[in-house]
Scaffold this active site. Structure first.
Site, short mmCIF file in Angstrom:
data_model
loop_
_atom_site.label_atom_id
_atom_site.label_comp_id
_atom_site.label_asym_id
_atom_site.label_seq_id
_atom_site.Cartn_x
_atom_site.Cartn_y
_atom_site.Cartn_z
N ASP A 20 34.10 40.32 45.34
CA ASP A 20 35.31 39.78 45.95
C ASP A 20 36.07 40.82 46.77
O ASP A 20 37.26 40.65 47.05
CB ASP A 20 36.24 39.23 44.86
CG ASP A 20 35.74 37.91 44.28
OD1 ASP A 20 34.69 37.41 44.75
OD2 ASP A 20 36.38 37.40 43.36
N HIS B 262 36.37 39.71 36.42
CA HIS B 262 36.82 38.31 36.40
C HIS B 262 35.74 37.40 35.83
O HIS B 262 34.55 37.63 36.00
CB HIS B 262 37.23 37.87 37.80
CG HIS B 262 38.52 38.48 38.26
ND1 HIS B 262 38.89 38.54 39.58
CD2 HIS B 262 39.53 39.06 37.56
CE1 HIS B 262 40.08 39.13 39.68
NE2 HIS B 262 40.48 39.46 38.46
N HIS C 36 31.92 34.07 47.53
CA HIS C 36 32.59 32.77 47.60
C HIS C 36 32.42 32.15 48.99
O HIS C 36 32.33 32.85 49.99
CB HIS C 36 34.09 32.89 47.30
CG HIS C 36 34.41 33.22 45.88
ND1 HIS C 36 34.53 32.26 44.90
CD2 HIS C 36 34.63 34.42 45.28
CE1 HIS C 36 34.83 32.86 43.75
NE2 HIS C 36 34.89 34.16 43.95
N HIS D 7 40.92 44.43 44.94
CA HIS D 7 40.96 43.12 44.28
C HIS D 7 41.21 43.31 42.78
O HIS D 7 42.04 42.64 42.18
CB HIS D 7 39.65 42.39 44.53
CG HIS D 7 39.55 41.04 43.90
ND1 HIS D 7 40.37 39.99 44.25
CD2 HIS D 7 38.71 40.56 42.95
CE1 HIS D 7 40.05 38.92 43.54
NE2 HIS D 7 39.04 39.25 42.74
N ASP E 68 34.50 34.52 36.48
CA ASP E 68 33.48 33.88 37.31
C ASP E 68 32.46 34.89 37.84
O ASP E 68 31.56 34.53 38.60
CB ASP E 68 34.12 33.10 38.46
CG ASP E 68 34.95 33.97 39.39
OD1 ASP E 68 35.57 34.94 38.92
OD2 ASP E 68 34.99 33.67 40.61
N HIS E 69 32.61 36.14 37.42
CA HIS E 69 31.65 37.18 37.81
C HIS E 69 30.96 37.83 36.61
O HIS E 69 29.84 38.33 36.75
CB HIS E 69 32.34 38.25 38.65
CG HIS E 69 32.77 37.75 39.98
ND1 HIS E 69 32.05 37.94 41.13
CD2 HIS E 69 33.86 37.01 40.34
CE1 HIS E 69 32.67 37.35 42.15
NE2 HIS E 69 33.76 36.77 41.69
N HIS F 106 32.92 43.13 39.07
CA HIS F 106 34.26 43.28 38.47
C HIS F 106 34.39 42.34 37.29
O HIS F 106 33.48 41.55 37.01
CB HIS F 106 35.36 43.08 39.51
CG HIS F 106 35.42 41.71 40.13
ND1 HIS F 106 34.43 41.20 40.93
CD2 HIS F 106 36.37 40.73 40.07
CE1 HIS F 106 34.76 39.99 41.35
NE2 HIS F 106 35.94 39.68 40.82
#
Length: 255
Positions: free
Chosen positions: A135, A63, A173, A116, A65-66, A61
């Protein structure tokens, strides 16, 4: 770092990144994929350590941090194929992917798992018994609904529940202890959950990793995957799985 040698000659390298992310390299033969790109420089150094050449990026996805390391990794590996959700805008995507697409040299099947985010996808390596779920699913948890609806996320989790019980779940995570602290307040009659909570407490006291998990373990101890269980529904005074899931998600959001 940890290394897993899975069936079908698939090697998975798991590493910590940022504050609480897990990153993964998936390797077979001459091909190596980064599952998301939380830290480009760290991924590059691990690739060098193993002598791997990055051939693919598999984003779950959008975001940061991805997908935040895509551009930097492409500057180092310009021939790298970047796979990502067709329904999201992610920098550098070369191969948009969605439900039932087969990627990474036909090793991974893509499933749409909105909730998400609106276009979240996961990667299932069926012949190796591995799921990389970003996530969408966590150990005893699931992602917050930033863009999707409870109905979408419940449908996504049901899709993952249908995978073989022994599937290794590589989530993104280390949220397990925080999830467990909430879970025991939601699924109060679940003895398997109570036992798992005690185990996770001991693991985290030693800074041990609690990921990967399995589909079997999540089906028995994750309240978000148990929204169709009568005991959990009774606790939240509902008989509808979507409504139950929504109430569990709200309770976790304010926990």
């Amino acid at each position: 770092m940890k290394q897993y040698n899975l069936p079908n000659n698939l090697t998975v390298i798991q590493f910590r990144a940022l504050s609480d992310n897990y990153g993964y390299l998936v390797h077979k033969g001459e091909h190596t994929a980064a599952i998301d790109t939380p830290d480009a420089s760290l991924i590059h150094s691990i690739l060098a350590h193993y002598g791997f050449q990055l051939t693919h990026i598999l984003n779950t996805h959008h975001h940061a941090d991805h997908a935040g390391g895509n551009a930097n990794l492409l500057s180092l590996y310009p021939d790298c194929e970047v796979v990502g959700p067709a329904n999201e805008r992610i920098p550098c995507i070369t191969t948009p992917a969605g439900e039932n697409d087969v990627v990474f040299n036909s090793l991974a099947t893509v499933y749409d798992t909105p909730g998400h985010t609106s276009g979240h996808i996961v990667y299932h390596f069926a012949d190796s018994g591995a799921l990389f779920c970003g996530d969408t699913l966590f150990a005893m948890g699931c992602g917050r609904l930033f863009e999707g609806t409870p109905a979408q996320m419940w449908s996504s989790l049901r899709k993952l529940k249908a995978l073989p019980d022994d599937t290794l779940v590589f989530c993104a995570h280390e949220y397990t202890l925080a999830n467990a602290k909430f879970a025991v307040t939601a699924d109060v009659k679940n003895e398997n959950l109570a036992e798992r909570y005690q185990l996770v407490q001991k693991q985290r006291e030693k800074d041990e990793w609690t990921v990967p998990t399995t589909i079997r373990l999540e089906k028995s101890t994750n309240p978000f995957m148990r929204a169709d269980e009568p005991s959990l529904q009774a606790h939240f005074n509902t008989t509808d799985p979507v409504e139950t899931f929504a109430k569990v998600r709200h309770a976790k959001d304010v926990f």
